[in-house]
Design a protein around this motif. Structure first.
Motif, PDB file in Angstrom:
ATOM      1  N   ASP A 173     -60.770   4.266   4.880  1.00 52.73           N
ATOM      2  CA  ASP A 173     -61.567   3.473   4.732  1.00 52.73           C
ATOM      3  C   ASP A 173     -62.297   2.665   5.740  1.00 52.73           C
ATOM      4  N   LYS A 174     -64.052   3.017   5.346  1.00 52.78           N
ATOM      5  CA  LYS A 174     -64.815   2.183   6.950  1.00 52.78           C
ATOM      6  C   LYS A 174     -65.745   1.413   6.332  1.00 52.78           C
ATOM      7  N   VAL A 175     -65.358  -0.032   7.300  1.00 48.38           N
ATOM      8  CA  VAL A 175     -66.549  -1.471   6.652  1.00 48.38           C
ATOM      9  C   VAL A 175     -67.758  -0.993   7.401  1.00 48.38           C
ATOM     10  N   LEU A 176     -68.748  -0.255   6.790  1.00 44.75           N
ATOM     11  CA  LEU A 176     -70.203  -0.071   7.141  1.00 44.75           C
ATOM     12  C   LEU A 176     -70.721  -1.160   7.607  1.00 44.75           C
ATOM     13  N   LYS A 250     -75.107  -1.368   1.543  1.00 44.65           N
ATOM     14  CA  LYS A 250     -75.105  -2.577   2.823  1.00 44.65           C
ATOM     15  C   LYS A 250     -74.335  -2.588   3.653  1.00 44.65           C
ATOM     16  N   ALA A 251     -74.625  -3.391   4.749  1.00 42.25           N
ATOM     17  CA  ALA A 251     -73.384  -3.607   6.157  1.00 42.25           C
ATOM     18  C   ALA A 251     -72.745  -4.333   5.265  1.00 42.25           C
ATOM     19  N   GLY A 252     -71.021  -4.008   5.623  1.00 41.38           N
ATOM     20  CA  GLY A 252     -70.302  -4.437   5.191  1.00 41.38           C
ATOM     21  C   GLY A 252     -70.049  -4.319   3.815  1.00 41.38           C
ATOM     22  N   ASP A 253     -70.556  -3.527   2.912  1.00 43.01           N
ATOM     23  CA  ASP A 253     -69.868  -2.698   2.005  1.00 43.01           C
ATOM     24  C   ASP A 253     -68.737  -1.862   2.468  1.00 43.01           C
ATOM     25  N   SER A 254     -67.695  -1.163   2.261  1.00 48.18           N
ATOM     26  CA  SER A 254     -66.802   0.131   2.386  1.00 48.18           C
ATOM     27  C   SER A 254     -67.389   1.354   1.753  1.00 48.18           C
ATOM     28  N   VAL A 255     -66.627   2.674   2.729  1.00 43.09           N
ATOM     29  CA  VAL A 255     -66.673   3.611   2.064  1.00 43.09           C
ATOM     30  C   VAL A 255     -65.599   4.375   2.450  1.00 43.09           C
ATOM     31  N   SER A 256     -64.626   5.048   1.504  1.00 43.24           N
ATOM     32  CA  SER A 256     -63.439   5.326   0.740  1.00 43.24           C
ATOM     33  C   SER A 256     -63.285   6.704   0.734  1.00 43.24           C
ATOM     34  N   PHE A 257     -62.487   7.135   1.741  1.00 43.46           N
ATOM     35  CA  PHE A 257     -62.334   9.137   1.501  1.00 43.46           C
ATOM     36  C   PHE A 257     -60.994   9.724   0.863  1.00 43.46           C
ATOM     37  N   TRP A 258     -61.463  10.439   0.785  1.00 43.18           N
ATOM     38  CA  TRP A 258     -59.628  10.970  -0.012  1.00 43.18           C
ATOM     39  C   TRP A 258     -59.568  12.482   0.214  1.00 43.18           C
ATOM     40  N   ARG A 259     -58.881  12.942  -0.461  1.00 39.84           N
ATOM     41  CA  ARG A 259     -58.939  13.981  -0.574  1.00 39.84           C
ATOM     42  C   ARG A 259     -58.124  15.095  -1.093  1.00 39.84           C
ATOM     43  N   PHE A 268     -62.404  17.169  -1.327  1.00 42.15           N
ATOM     44  CA  PHE A 268     -63.790  15.912  -0.846  1.00 42.15           C
ATOM     45  C   PHE A 268     -63.205  14.494  -1.978  1.00 42.15           C
ATOM     46  N   PHE A 269     -63.110  13.875  -1.649  1.00 41.58           N
ATOM     47  CA  PHE A 269     -63.774  12.267  -2.481  1.00 41.58           C
ATOM     48  C   PHE A 269     -64.730  11.473  -1.606  1.00 41.58           C
ATOM     49  N   ILE A 270     -65.849  10.824  -2.264  1.00 39.25           N
ATOM     50  CA  ILE A 270     -65.861   9.465  -1.481  1.00 39.25           C
ATOM     51  C   ILE A 270     -66.225   8.528  -2.438  1.00 39.25           C
TER      52      ILE A 270
END
Length: 321
Positions: A173-176, A250-259, A268-270
């Motif tokens: 995960d990455k919190v933006l 927006k800042a504080g949202d998060s993105v997740s990465f999968w494979r 890869f998935f986002i």
DNA sequence: TTTTGTGTTGAA
DNA sequence: TCAACACAAAAG
């Protein structure tokens, strides 16, 4: 409990668990039970199985000079099988067991994976609670739902990951940050995660590569991934700002990465999630797998989730398409 | 009261 | 490491 009570119990519990004549001492036949020897319990013919005073059978295994109790069972054979399971988990495939355990069938392979993917304590807990078979069957059902779907036996796939068509692996995960969604048009991937999941050889690191990421709608996002030496950071650049805009991140949202898959056909998935909403825009396919235990949303340690547990370490290679 | 499973011991 | 035995603790 005297001998008479003991064998009455034996008769009630199970015919097959009754001792053979050779196992029963002569004094066991005494009517009044006054003989001292009559209290002697019948030894089990199985390894790791001990008699209980009430006629049932206990299973136990030793490790590091300590006994690990595996539970009590009505059937002597059941206790013996439980010992076998524990022996395979504690001592591996070469363990000495009561019954033949090794074969190349699909079921046996699944059981091997099931065993290796659970801690010793978990296996012991299942055995003691008599839930091992149930959980194993559930694992098999999970596999059936998400299996490769062809007629190829598992044994044909030894040497590679037989579940590679089924596994969806959470990466990170990455919190933006504000800069991730700002005018810099790039997202910094934490160095540790980048080097772990998107490892680049040094010669192409500065040049960068294009990676395809599929989102929850099936749309493919082609994002440029490269290493910026100036800031010593790994970043997603070209294509990222468009993703931010379309997902209204927006800042504080998060993105997740999968494979999915391990190997040359990796995909890869986002996925993106609003800051406050944890269960909002979930990845539908991933959620369905979470529900059946292939993925555990609470355990994002990075391993592939199979049979309700993590069984695989994340690969370190990068696969670009 | 019944059953489980631990403490302990001696054999292999 | 293993099983046998005694018995305390836990469960019903």
């Amino acid at each position: 409990m005297d001998a008479n009570c003991f064998y009455d119990q034996m008769a009630n519990d199970s015919i097959s668990s009754c001792p053979t004549a050779s196992e029963m001492s002569v004094d066991d036949h005494s009517e009044n039970g006054t003989e001292v020897e009559s209290k002697k319990l019948p030894s089990s013919r199985y390894k790791g199985v001990v008699p209980q005073p009430n006629g049932r059978w206990g299973a136990q295994i030793y490790e590091k000079h300590q006994r690990v109790w595996l539970g009590t069972f009505t059937e002597e054979e059941e206790a013996a099988k439980v010992y076998d399971i524990a022996a395979l988990r504690f001592r591996g495939q070469n363990a000495i067991t009561n019954f033949q355990t090794s074969s190349e069938s699909d079921d046996d392979y699944i059981e091997k994976m099931f065993l290796s993917s659970h801690s010793k304590a978990e296996i012991v807990d299942m055995l003691r609670k008599h839930t091992y078979q149930l959980e194993l069957e559930q694992s098999k059902q999970n596999y059936a739902c998400y299996g490769i779907g062809n007629s190829q036996g598992f044994s044909d796939l030894f040497g590679s990951n037989p579940f590679q068509e089924t596994a969806l692996e959470f990466l990170f995960d990455k919190v933006l940050t504000p800069s991730d969604v700002g005018k810099l048009n790039r997202m910094v991937i934490p160095k540790q995660q980048a080097e772990k999941h998107f490892a680049l050889s040094s010669d192409i690191a500065s040049k960068g590569v294009l990676l395809n990421f599929e989102d929850n709608t099936g749309k493919v996002w082609r994002l440029r991934y490269c290493y910026w030496g100036s800031s010593q950071s790994y970043v997603l650049t070209k294509g990222w700002s468009r993703f931010v805009k379309e997902k209204s991140l927006k800042a504080g949202d998060s993105v997740s990465f999968w494979r999915s898959n391990i190997g040359p056909n990796s995909r890869f998935f986002i996925d993106s999630k609003p800051q406050q909403q944890q269960n909002g825009s979930g990845f539908e396919e991933m959620q369905s797998q979470e529900e059946v235990g292939l993925l555990n949303p609470d355990d994002r340690s990075g391993g592939v989730r199979l049979f309700g547990v993590n069984i695989l370490e994340k690969p370190n290679n990068l696969n670009c398409r």
